[in-house]
Enzyme design. Structure first.
Site, PDB file in Angstrom:
ATOM      1  CD  GLU A 185      -9.340  -4.140  -2.309  1.00  6.24           C
ATOM      2  OE1 GLU A 185      -8.961  -3.358  -3.595  1.00  6.24           O
ATOM      3  OE2 GLU A 185      -9.198  -3.509  -1.448  1.00  6.24           O
ATOM      4  NE  ARG A 240      -4.207  -0.313   2.294  1.00  9.88           N
ATOM      5  CZ  ARG A 240      -4.827  -0.152   1.707  1.00  9.88           C
ATOM      6  NH1 ARG A 240      -5.729   0.126   0.749  1.00  9.88           N
ATOM      7  NH2 ARG A 240      -4.973  -1.925   1.808  1.00  9.88           N
TER       8      ARG A 240
END
Length: 425
Positions: free
Chosen positions: A350, A278
């Site tokens: 994810e 991220r």
């Protein structure tokens, strides 16, 4: 946004959907919206009548004068008409802006199959594919391994750009580019046209594709310019056909967006601190489709299957979850996530988001399709988007799932042709 005609016809559907989302504050907005909309339509009738009167009153004044009667009342009315029209126009414009503002902030209507839940704990697992590998040695953090091998530099990126950025080097650059070509080639075979979009778009276009109240906090605004760095190629591609009308024969239009993506969001302290999962900048290949409304739910499943095919080819264990009402956001009517297995966290994370936005973006952007059987009949298209591969996240998954005890990394077999046949990093 929702079509005002739909809200007029089905206000209770909109309210019930807001209850599903636990977005109770906005239920009162629906009644306020309908009152404003009704007043706006009344004003249009009044304004049209005033304009019509403006066109006829001169004739009436002349007729009264010819008859030798007092024309002062009519002349006073004629003098007042321009200001009355301006007042009506101003009130109507103010109400019209208020109506649009409410419509822009009401979320899409959810598909009946979206599970009800308050947050991501309410997401429902659909299936799992692949068996997570067990390791008889301690796996290195993917960021640590990349630094040790000279494949990434986080410290110098922090020095030049701040936390959440990275220099990708050597083998990881080649692997990143190989993943892009792998995804692009598969999508081209399935009828997608590759698109490299502008990496900046203006505010009007951005308001057409997403709820800026939700999204603006994670976007980068260019100071002094009407421009934002794109958070995903979905956004400029969705806006590309704003204010246009498709012919039925041209749909579905399948596009594969390739771009860097820029986001303020960043991983929490801990496992993401020095890594690729991220980050503020990453590269993504995105599936995007414009289609007729009757085709969108079938195509939604197709996009998910395309993404699955990519991850099955990579040999990465994953699961699919149906995103619940409390986690889905404003724009999508239904969303699936694919979560890949990350062995160091012993968890699925994810890597793909796959959404059917139905007509929500198309209403905001005024994108329609003409009915081939009735030239004058038009309806809003449906838009869909899905990640194909966000390379930084897949790099992490490969570095962890294919890591060997000596620190080498097996190159997934489907990627080897793009890596000059290399089997290991």
């Amino acid at each position: 946004m929702l079509d005002i005609r739909f809200v007029r016809a089905s206000p209770e559907v909109v309210k019930a959907d807001l209850r599903k989302r636990n977005d109770l504050e906005k239920i009162a907005w629906v009644d306020d919206l309908l009152l404003k909309d009704a007043r706006s339509r009344e004003l249009k009738v009044e304004t049209d009548q005033l304009r019509q009167r403006r066109n006829t009153i001169a004739r009436d004044i002349n007729a009264v004068k010819k008859a030798g009667k007092d024309a002062k009342p009519l002349m006073a009315e004629a003098a007042a008409l321009p200001q009355n029209i301006r007042d009506c126009d101003a009130e109507q414009e103010e109400i019209r802006n208020s109506v649009r503002s409410i419509l822009m902030r009401l979320p899409n209507i959810l598909h009946a199959s979206v599970p009800v839940g308050k947050d991501d704990t309410g997401n429902v697992e659909i299936k799992k594919v692949g068996t997570p590998k067990t390791f008889d040695f301690e796996i290195k953090n993917h960021g640590q391994l990349a630094v040790e091998k000279g494949w990434a530099d986080f410290e110098r990126a922090t020095k030049t750009s701040g936390a959440g950025f990275y220099f990708l080097k050597g083998n990881l650059v080649l692997l990143d580019m190989a993943l892009q070509r792998y995804a692009i080639d598969l999508l081209v075979q399935k009828g997608f046209t590759p698109v490299i979009p502008p990496y900046m778009i203006n505010r009007t276009s951005y308001e057409g594709v997403t709820d800026l109240d939700d999204f603006e906090k994670v976007m980068y605004k260019i100071d002094g310019d009407d421009a934002y760095l794109i958070a995903t190629s979905e956004h400029p591609i969705a806006a590309m056909h704003q204010d246009e009308i498709f012919e039925e024969k041209d749909l579905p239009l399948r596009l594969a967006g390739i771009s860097p993506c820029f986001r303020r969001e960043i991983g929490a302290h801990g496992i993401d601190t020095k890594g690729l999962f991220r980050v503020h900048q990453f590269t993504k290949v995105e599936q995007f489709v414009y289609c007729k409304p009757e085709d969108s739910w079938r195509i939604h499943e197709e996009l998910l299957l395309n993404a699955e095919e990519l991850f099955q080819g990579l040999g990465l264990p994953y699961r699919i979850v149906n995103i619940c009402t409390g986690d889905i956001g404003t724009v999508a009517a239904k969303k699936y996530d694919i979560e890949a297995w990350m062995p160091r966290e012993d968890a699925y994370k994810e890597v793909v988001s796959c959404s059917n936005c139905t007509a929500y973006q198309a209403v905001r952007l005024n994108i329609k399709v003409r009915d081939k059987s009735d030239f004058e009949s038009k309806q809003h298209v449906h838009t869909l988007n899905s990640t194909a591969i966000a390379t930084s996240r897949v790099l992490r998954a490969i570095l962890e799932n294919y890591q060997q005890e000596d620190g080498s990394v097996i190159v997934p077999e489907v990627i080897r042709p793009y890596m000059n046949g290399r089997e290991y990093l």
